[in-house]
Design a protein around this motif. Structure first.
Motif, PDB file in Angstrom:
ATOM      1  N   VAL A  65       0.850  -1.194   0.000  1.00 51.98           N
ATOM      2  CA  VAL A  65       0.000   0.000   0.000  1.00 51.98           C
ATOM      3  C   VAL A  65       0.883   1.241   0.000  1.00 51.98           C
ATOM      4  O   VAL A  65       1.842   1.323   0.774  1.00 51.98           O
ATOM      5  CB  VAL A  65      -0.927   0.029   1.235  1.00 51.98           C
ATOM      6  N   ALA A  66       0.566   2.207  -0.867  1.00 56.59           N
ATOM      7  CA  ALA A  66       1.251   3.497  -0.881  1.00 56.59           C
ATOM      8  C   ALA A  66       0.199   4.597  -0.900  1.00 56.59           C
ATOM      9  O   ALA A  66      -0.730   4.566  -1.719  1.00 56.59           O
ATOM     10  CB  ALA A  66       2.169   3.622  -2.095  1.00 56.59           C
ATOM     11  N   LEU A  67       0.335   5.561  -0.001  1.00 58.54           N
ATOM     12  CA  LEU A  67      -0.655   6.616   0.156  1.00 58.54           C
ATOM     13  C   LEU A  67       0.042   7.863   0.688  1.00 58.54           C
ATOM     14  O   LEU A  67       0.986   7.763   1.476  1.00 58.54           O
ATOM     15  CB  LEU A  67      -1.735   6.162   1.148  1.00 58.54           C
ATOM     16  N   ALA A  68      -0.403   9.035   0.255  1.00 58.67           N
ATOM     17  CA  ALA A  68       0.121  10.288   0.788  1.00 58.67           C
ATOM     18  C   ALA A  68      -0.798  10.792   1.897  1.00 58.67           C
ATOM     19  O   ALA A  68      -2.024  10.731   1.781  1.00 58.67           O
ATOM     20  CB  ALA A  68       0.232  11.335  -0.312  1.00 58.67           C
ATOM     21  N   ALA A  69      -0.203  11.295   2.970  1.00 55.10           N
ATOM     22  CA  ALA A  69      -1.000  11.785   4.093  1.00 55.10           C
ATOM     23  C   ALA A  69      -1.864  12.976   3.707  1.00 55.10           C
ATOM     24  O   ALA A  69      -2.894  13.233   4.342  1.00 55.10           O
ATOM     25  CB  ALA A  69      -0.082  12.154   5.254  1.00 55.10           C
ATOM     26  N   ASP A  70      -1.447  13.722   2.664  1.00 59.14           N
ATOM     27  CA  ASP A  70      -2.242  14.869   2.226  1.00 59.14           C
ATOM     28  C   ASP A  70      -3.172  14.530   1.069  1.00 59.14           C
ATOM     29  O   ASP A  70      -3.689  15.423   0.391  1.00 59.14           O
ATOM     30  CB  ASP A  70      -1.337  16.047   1.850  1.00 59.14           C
ATOM     31  N   ASP A  71      -3.424  13.245   0.843  1.00 55.09           N
ATOM     32  CA  ASP A  71      -4.378  12.815  -0.177  1.00 55.09           C
ATOM     33  C   ASP A  71      -5.767  13.303   0.230  1.00 55.09           C
ATOM     34  O   ASP A  71      -6.257  12.966   1.312  1.00 55.09           O
ATOM     35  CB  ASP A  71      -4.361  11.280  -0.270  1.00 55.09           C
TER      36      ASP A  71
END
Length: 301
Positions: free
Chosen positions: A232-238
């Protein structure tokens, strides 16, 4: 488990160049695309159309699903394969940034990659009307209830059929494409990540050997005992999924299934293969390292 991503997930929008407007383009030549023969999209009336935006190209009103192979140099082939599912809210497909560029990168690492152009929900035929319908709600506007992952996945049966057909085709032609049928994974972006999750959990005979959920939903859901390893890859500011809980990660761990989670400080939504000045750009190398850790970059004995 039933798996629409209805209005709850907008088009994949990268943090860079959000002011870029949509510009119609001619349909690109796709000479190696293979018709999956899953039939026309129910209820579709408009023809497939393409546009440029954010330095990439997008398809919409896809009514016939295709799969495009990107095969590695035979001298570098590992036997592993990945089906790539671009995102776009099930209204468009980010074919370049989240499709072809990802597949080219994987093929360079010796992994056979196959870009899935799955069928999409119908959108207005006229570009101006489509663009108006695609705009995010204004800040401070009425918030829509966020549907659960199960509710989001409930309306994507045609797309799931396309994903299953893609796995069937790759396995059918595994000898020709020098692919190990037991080492076919799937990686998806945003809506494509949701389709990847649905394929892993409800794909029946598809059953990816491993999955990549790139800025897709990470809320809690039921995880079966035979769930595949997940990256899983995700940006905290998504703006879509960065502010949610990370129950999916805990669920995967509770089921004692392998999971690797990268939460980047910045990157927004839709970063894909864009080269940005944020550490989110490193997701691709991390994903390749991860599948390597799981033995996918070594030819089978």
């Amino acid at each position: 488990m039933a798996i629409g991503l209805a209005a709850g997930c907008a088009m994949a929008v990268p943090a860079l160049a959000q002011s870029d407007r949509m510009a119609p383009i001619a349909t690109p030549a796709q000479p190696t695309a293979i018709d999956l023969k899953t039939g026309p999209m129910p209820g579709a009336t408009a023809s497939e159309a393409w546009h440029s935006q954010y330095g990439s190209v997008f398809a919409r009103n896809v009514t016939s699903a295709t799969l495009t192979p990107f095969l590695p140099d035979p001298a570098k082939a590992t036997g592993a394969a990945v089906i790539v599912a671009p995102g776009g809210g099930f209204r468009t497909l980010s074919m370049e940034n989240e499709g072809w560029d990802v597949a080219k990168g994987l093929a360079a690492k010796g992994v056979a990659a196959f870009v899935l152009k799955y069928r999409l929900n119908p959108t207005p035929a006229e570009m101006a009307e489509f663009e108006r319908s695609s705009q995010m709600p204004p800040p401070g506007g009425a918030a829509r209830p966020r549907p659960s992952p199960q509710e989001r996945m409930a309306g994507i049966a045609p797309m799931l059929t396309d994903a299953r057909a893609a796995f069937a085709l790759v396995r059918q032609r595994a000898n020709e494409w020098k692919v190990d049928p037991d080492r076919i994974g799937m990686v998806g972006f945003s809506a494509g990540a949701m389709l990847t999750m649905a394929t892993a959990l409800n794909g029946q005979d598809a059953k990816p050997a491993f999955i990549g959920n790139i800025y897709g939903p990470v809320s809690a859901m039921e995880v079966p005992a035979d769930a595949p390893p997940m990256f899983v890859a995700l940006a905290a500011d998504d703006p879509l999924f960065g502010g949610t809980d990370f129950g999916l990660i805990e669920n995967w761990k509770a089921a004692k299934r392998p999971v690797e989670f990268h939460l980047y400080e910045q990157g927004g939504h839709g970063f894909g293969m864009y080269q940005k000045e944020t550490t989110s750009t490193g997701w691709f190398d991390a994903f390749v390292d991860w599948i390597g850790m799981h033995g996918m970059l070594k030819p089978a004995a």
